[in-house]
Write an enzyme that holds these catalytic residues in place. Structure first.
Site, PDB file in Angstrom:
ATOM      1  N   TYR A   1      30.678  28.446 127.290  1.00 32.51           N
ATOM      2  CA  TYR A   1      29.950  27.503 128.141  1.00 32.51           C
ATOM      3  C   TYR A   1      29.439  26.280 127.369  1.00 32.51           C
ATOM      4  O   TYR A   1      29.603  25.142 127.843  1.00 32.51           O
ATOM      5  CB  TYR A   1      28.810  28.245 128.823  1.00 32.51           C
ATOM      6  CG  TYR A   1      28.093  27.495 129.909  1.00 32.51           C
ATOM      7  CD1 TYR A   1      28.677  27.295 131.162  1.00 32.51           C
ATOM      8  CD2 TYR A   1      26.802  27.011 129.707  1.00 32.51           C
ATOM      9  CE1 TYR A   1      27.993  26.634 132.172  1.00 32.51           C
ATOM     10  CE2 TYR A   1      26.120  26.346 130.715  1.00 32.51           C
ATOM     11  CZ  TYR A   1      26.721  26.158 131.943  1.00 32.51           C
ATOM     12  OH  TYR A   1      26.041  25.503 132.938  1.00 32.51           O
TER      13      TYR A   1
ATOM     14  N   SER B   1      23.981  20.497 130.727  1.00 34.76           N
ATOM     15  CA  SER B   1      23.138  21.676 130.501  1.00 34.76           C
ATOM     16  C   SER B   1      22.455  21.552 129.151  1.00 34.76           C
ATOM     17  O   SER B   1      22.947  20.888 128.234  1.00 34.76           O
ATOM     18  CB  SER B   1      23.985  22.949 130.511  1.00 34.76           C
ATOM     19  OG  SER B   1      23.217  24.072 130.102  1.00 34.76           O
TER      20      SER B   1
END
Length: 270
Positions: A168, A155
Protein backbone atom coordinates in the site's frame (compact mmCIF):
# COMPACT_ATOMS: atom_id res chain seq x y z
CA UNK A 1 -10.81 32.42 -15.69
CA UNK A 2 -7.42 33.99 -14.88
CA UNK A 3 -6.19 34.68 -11.36
CA UNK A 4 -6.79 38.41 -11.57
CA UNK A 5 -10.40 37.86 -12.64
CA UNK A 6 -11.35 35.94 -9.50
CA UNK A 7 -12.95 37.94 -6.72
CA UNK A 8 -11.64 36.56 -3.44
CA UNK A 9 -14.09 38.59 -1.38
CA UNK A 10 -17.12 36.87 0.12
CA UNK A 11 -19.96 36.67 -2.38
CA UNK A 12 -22.55 34.92 -0.27
CA UNK A 13 -22.76 32.23 -2.96
CA UNK A 14 -21.93 28.55 -2.39
CA UNK A 15 -18.22 28.01 -2.88
CA UNK A 16 -18.59 25.64 -5.84
CA UNK A 17 -21.58 27.30 -7.49
CA UNK A 18 -21.68 26.41 -11.18
CA UNK A 19 -18.83 23.91 -10.95
CA UNK A 20 -18.95 20.34 -12.30
CA UNK A 21 -17.11 17.72 -10.27
CA UNK A 22 -16.42 14.03 -10.80
CA UNK A 23 -15.67 12.05 -7.65
CA UNK A 24 -14.40 8.47 -7.73
CA UNK A 25 -14.99 6.09 -4.85
CA UNK A 26 -18.12 8.14 -4.19
CA UNK A 27 -20.32 5.35 -2.87
CA UNK A 28 -19.10 5.43 0.72
CA UNK A 29 -16.58 6.77 3.22
CA UNK A 30 -14.49 9.78 2.29
CA UNK A 31 -15.80 9.83 -1.27
CA UNK A 32 -19.44 10.12 -0.24
CA UNK A 33 -18.55 12.76 2.38
CA UNK A 34 -16.87 14.83 -0.33
CA UNK A 35 -19.89 14.38 -2.59
CA UNK A 36 -22.27 15.57 0.11
CA UNK A 37 -20.21 18.66 0.92
CA UNK A 38 -19.64 19.56 -2.73
CA UNK A 39 -23.38 19.30 -3.46
CA UNK A 40 -24.17 21.56 -0.50
CA UNK A 41 -21.63 24.03 -1.89
CA UNK A 42 -23.35 24.20 -5.26
CA UNK A 43 -21.53 21.68 -7.46
CA UNK A 44 -23.20 19.38 -9.96
CA UNK A 45 -21.75 15.92 -9.56
CA UNK A 46 -20.75 12.79 -11.39
CA UNK A 47 -20.38 10.04 -8.80
CA UNK A 48 -18.26 7.07 -9.87
CA UNK A 49 -17.87 3.81 -8.00
CA UNK A 50 -16.94 0.24 -8.85
CA UNK A 51 -20.62 -0.41 -9.49
CA UNK A 52 -23.19 2.30 -10.04
CA UNK A 53 -25.57 1.20 -7.26
CA UNK A 54 -23.75 2.72 -4.21
CA UNK A 55 -23.07 5.96 -6.09
CA UNK A 56 -26.69 6.07 -7.27
CA UNK A 57 -27.95 5.75 -3.69
CA UNK A 58 -25.73 8.66 -2.60
CA UNK A 59 -26.76 10.68 -5.65
CA UNK A 60 -30.49 10.21 -5.14
CA UNK A 61 -30.19 11.40 -1.56
CA UNK A 62 -28.16 14.46 -2.59
CA UNK A 63 -30.54 15.43 -5.39
CA UNK A 64 -33.40 15.32 -2.91
CA UNK A 65 -31.64 17.31 -0.20
CA UNK A 66 -29.69 19.83 -2.28
CA UNK A 67 -31.45 20.01 -5.64
CA UNK A 68 -28.14 19.63 -7.47
CA UNK A 69 -27.78 17.66 -10.68
CA UNK A 70 -26.14 14.31 -9.94
CA UNK A 71 -25.42 11.31 -12.13
CA UNK A 72 -23.97 7.97 -11.08
CA UNK A 73 -21.71 5.75 -13.17
CA UNK A 74 -20.05 2.43 -12.51
CA UNK A 75 -16.45 1.75 -13.53
CA UNK A 76 -13.37 -0.07 -12.32
CA UNK A 77 -10.71 2.66 -12.31
CA UNK A 78 -8.01 0.05 -12.95
CA UNK A 79 -9.51 -0.43 -16.41
CA UNK A 80 -8.70 2.38 -18.83
CA UNK A 81 -11.48 1.18 -21.13
CA UNK A 82 -14.12 1.46 -18.39
CA UNK A 83 -12.78 4.82 -17.23
CA UNK A 84 -12.77 6.26 -20.73
CA UNK A 85 -16.37 5.13 -21.27
CA UNK A 86 -17.52 6.57 -17.93
CA UNK A 87 -15.82 9.91 -18.57
CA UNK A 88 -17.21 10.10 -22.10
CA UNK A 89 -20.70 9.63 -20.66
CA UNK A 90 -20.08 12.27 -17.99
CA UNK A 91 -18.59 14.80 -20.39
CA UNK A 92 -21.42 14.31 -22.84
CA UNK A 93 -23.98 14.91 -20.08
CA UNK A 94 -22.24 17.80 -18.33
CA UNK A 95 -20.35 19.43 -21.19
CA UNK A 96 -17.08 19.42 -19.28
CA UNK A 97 -15.50 18.98 -15.86
CA UNK A 98 -14.02 21.59 -13.58
CA UNK A 99 -12.99 19.33 -10.69
CA UNK A 100 -11.75 15.74 -10.40
CA UNK A 101 -11.46 14.01 -7.02
CA UNK A 102 -9.62 10.68 -7.13
CA UNK A 103 -10.83 8.85 -4.04
CA UNK A 104 -11.20 5.26 -5.28
CA UNK A 105 -8.81 2.95 -3.49
CA UNK A 106 -8.27 -0.46 -1.97
CA UNK A 107 -6.36 -1.57 1.13
CA UNK A 108 -3.73 -4.21 0.42
CA UNK A 109 -1.55 -4.95 3.47
CA UNK A 110 0.84 -7.85 3.96
CA UNK A 111 4.32 -9.28 4.14
CA UNK A 112 6.43 -8.38 1.08
CA UNK A 113 7.57 -11.94 0.36
CA UNK A 114 4.05 -13.27 0.79
CA UNK A 115 2.47 -10.66 -1.47
CA UNK A 116 1.18 -12.35 -4.60
CA UNK A 117 1.57 -10.87 -8.05
CA UNK A 118 -2.22 -10.53 -8.11
CA UNK A 119 -2.29 -8.48 -4.88
CA UNK A 120 0.63 -6.33 -6.06
CA UNK A 121 -1.16 -5.53 -9.28
CA UNK A 122 -4.53 -4.97 -7.55
CA UNK A 123 -2.92 -2.45 -5.20
CA UNK A 124 -0.98 -0.53 -7.83
CA UNK A 125 -3.66 -0.74 -10.51
CA UNK A 126 -6.38 0.73 -8.29
CA UNK A 127 -4.51 3.14 -6.02
CA UNK A 128 -2.05 4.59 -8.54
CA UNK A 129 -2.80 3.62 -12.12
CA UNK A 130 -6.52 4.16 -11.51
CA UNK A 131 -5.92 7.78 -10.56
CA UNK A 132 -3.82 8.26 -13.70
CA UNK A 133 -6.56 6.74 -15.86
CA UNK A 134 -9.05 9.27 -14.49
CA UNK A 135 -6.70 12.24 -14.79
CA UNK A 136 -5.82 11.29 -18.34
CA UNK A 137 -9.52 11.10 -19.21
CA UNK A 138 -10.29 14.47 -17.58
CA UNK A 139 -7.32 16.48 -18.84
CA UNK A 140 -8.34 17.13 -22.47
CA UNK A 141 -11.55 18.99 -21.53
CA UNK A 142 -9.80 20.82 -18.69
CA UNK A 143 -6.95 21.87 -20.96
CA UNK A 144 -9.43 23.05 -23.59
CA UNK A 145 -10.99 25.30 -20.94
CA UNK A 146 -7.61 26.28 -19.42
CA UNK A 147 -9.20 25.46 -16.05
CA UNK A 148 -9.27 22.45 -13.77
CA UNK A 149 -8.65 21.40 -10.18
CA UNK A 150 -7.59 17.82 -9.43
CA UNK A 151 -7.34 16.41 -5.91
CA UNK A 152 -5.93 12.94 -5.29
CA UNK A 153 -6.70 11.19 -2.00
CA UNK A 154 -3.35 9.73 -0.99
CA UNK A 155 -2.51 8.55 2.55
CA UNK A 156 -0.25 9.03 5.53
CA UNK A 157 1.23 5.76 4.23
CA UNK A 158 2.72 7.94 1.48
CA UNK A 159 4.84 9.67 4.15
CA UNK A 160 5.55 7.11 6.86
CA UNK A 161 6.06 3.36 6.67
CA UNK A 162 4.09 0.99 8.90
CA UNK A 163 5.53 -2.56 8.97
CA UNK A 164 3.16 -5.14 7.57
CA UNK A 165 1.37 -2.64 5.31
CA UNK A 166 3.19 -3.51 2.06
CA UNK A 167 2.53 -2.76 -0.84
CA UNK A 168 0.00 0.00 0.00
CA UNK A 169 2.70 2.61 0.82
CA UNK A 170 4.34 1.99 -2.55
CA UNK A 171 1.16 3.00 -4.35
CA UNK A 172 0.53 6.03 -2.14
CA UNK A 173 4.11 7.31 -2.47
CA UNK A 174 3.59 6.97 -6.22
CA UNK A 175 0.30 8.87 -6.07
CA UNK A 176 1.97 11.79 -4.30
CA UNK A 177 4.70 11.69 -6.97
CA UNK A 178 2.06 11.70 -9.69
CA UNK A 179 0.43 14.71 -8.03
CA UNK A 180 3.64 16.71 -7.97
CA UNK A 181 4.70 15.74 -11.48
CA UNK A 182 1.41 16.62 -13.15
CA UNK A 183 0.92 19.71 -11.05
CA UNK A 184 4.13 21.13 -12.45
CA UNK A 185 3.54 19.80 -15.96
CA UNK A 186 0.23 21.63 -16.40
CA UNK A 187 0.54 24.60 -14.02
CA UNK A 188 0.96 27.16 -16.80
CA UNK A 189 -2.11 25.82 -18.58
CA UNK A 190 -4.64 26.50 -15.83
CA UNK A 191 -4.62 23.07 -14.15
CA UNK A 192 -3.82 22.50 -10.48
CA UNK A 193 -3.07 19.03 -9.05
CA UNK A 194 -2.86 18.49 -5.29
CA UNK A 195 -3.28 15.58 -2.91
CA UNK A 196 -4.54 14.92 0.59
CA UNK A 197 -3.00 12.32 2.89
CA UNK A 198 -5.50 11.19 5.53
CA UNK A 199 -4.42 9.27 8.59
CA UNK A 200 -6.85 7.07 10.49
CA UNK A 201 -10.35 8.13 9.46
CA UNK A 202 -13.54 6.44 10.63
CA UNK A 203 -14.59 4.99 7.28
CA UNK A 204 -16.42 1.71 6.63
CA UNK A 205 -13.03 0.10 5.97
CA UNK A 206 -11.73 1.27 9.36
CA UNK A 207 -14.90 0.03 11.03
CA UNK A 208 -14.43 -3.38 9.41
CA UNK A 209 -10.90 -3.49 10.81
CA UNK A 210 -12.08 -2.68 14.32
CA UNK A 211 -14.83 -5.28 14.11
CA UNK A 212 -12.25 -7.91 13.10
CA UNK A 213 -10.34 -7.36 16.35
CA UNK A 214 -11.00 -9.56 19.41
CA UNK A 215 -12.08 -6.47 21.36
CA UNK A 216 -13.22 -3.77 18.88
CA UNK A 217 -13.76 -1.08 21.50
CA UNK A 218 -10.37 -1.67 23.11
CA UNK A 219 -8.67 -1.41 19.73
CA UNK A 220 -10.62 1.74 18.93
CA UNK A 221 -9.46 3.32 22.20
CA UNK A 222 -5.88 2.19 21.57
CA UNK A 223 -5.79 3.76 18.12
CA UNK A 224 -7.31 6.99 19.41
CA UNK A 225 -4.70 7.17 22.17
CA UNK A 226 -1.91 6.96 19.57
CA UNK A 227 -3.12 10.23 18.06
CA UNK A 228 -2.00 13.54 19.62
CA UNK A 229 -5.60 14.79 19.49
CA UNK A 230 -6.81 11.55 21.17
CA UNK A 231 -9.56 10.92 18.65
CA UNK A 232 -10.02 9.32 15.25
CA UNK A 233 -10.68 11.54 12.25
CA UNK A 234 -14.00 11.78 10.43
CA UNK A 235 -14.65 11.67 6.66
CA UNK A 236 -16.13 15.17 6.61
CA UNK A 237 -12.85 16.57 7.94
CA UNK A 238 -11.11 15.26 4.83
CA UNK A 239 -13.99 16.56 2.71
CA UNK A 240 -13.46 20.14 3.92
CA UNK A 241 -9.80 19.98 2.88
CA UNK A 242 -10.87 18.70 -0.54
CA UNK A 243 -13.38 21.54 -0.81
CA UNK A 244 -10.67 24.12 -0.18
CA UNK A 245 -8.18 22.57 -2.62
CA UNK A 246 -10.85 22.14 -5.30
CA UNK A 247 -12.02 25.75 -5.07
CA UNK A 248 -10.69 29.00 -6.41
CA UNK A 249 -9.67 30.13 -2.92
CA UNK A 250 -6.67 27.77 -3.30
CA UNK A 251 -5.59 28.96 -6.76
CA UNK A 252 -1.95 29.43 -5.70
CA UNK A 253 -1.68 25.97 -4.12
CA UNK A 254 -0.36 23.42 -6.58
CA UNK A 255 1.69 20.20 -6.70
CA UNK A 256 1.54 19.77 -2.94
CA UNK A 257 0.19 17.29 -0.39
CA UNK A 258 -1.83 18.09 2.74
CA UNK A 259 -1.55 15.75 5.71
CA UNK A 260 -4.73 15.20 7.71
CA UNK A 261 -3.71 12.84 10.48
CA UNK A 262 -4.17 14.72 13.75
CA UNK A 263 -0.39 15.24 13.94
CA UNK A 264 0.39 11.53 14.27
CA UNK A 265 3.05 11.46 11.54
CA UNK A 266 5.11 14.13 13.31
CA UNK A 267 5.83 11.90 16.32
CA UNK A 268 9.26 10.26 16.28
CA UNK A 269 8.09 7.38 18.47
CA UNK A 270 5.81 6.73 21.42
Amino acid sequence: MNASAYDFTATGQPRLQGKRALITGAGSGIGSAIAELFAREGADLVLLDLTAAPAKAVGERLMETTGRRVMAVGADVSSSTQVDAAFAEALDAFGGLDILINCAGVNVFGDPLQTSEQDWRRCLDTNLTGAWHCIRAALPSMLAASYGHIVNIASVHGHKIIPGAFPYPVAKHGLIGLTRSLGIEYAARGIRVNSISPGLIMTPAAERYFQSCPDPEAERRHQAELLPCKRIGRPEEVAYAALFLAGDEARFINATDVLIDGGRSQIYHD
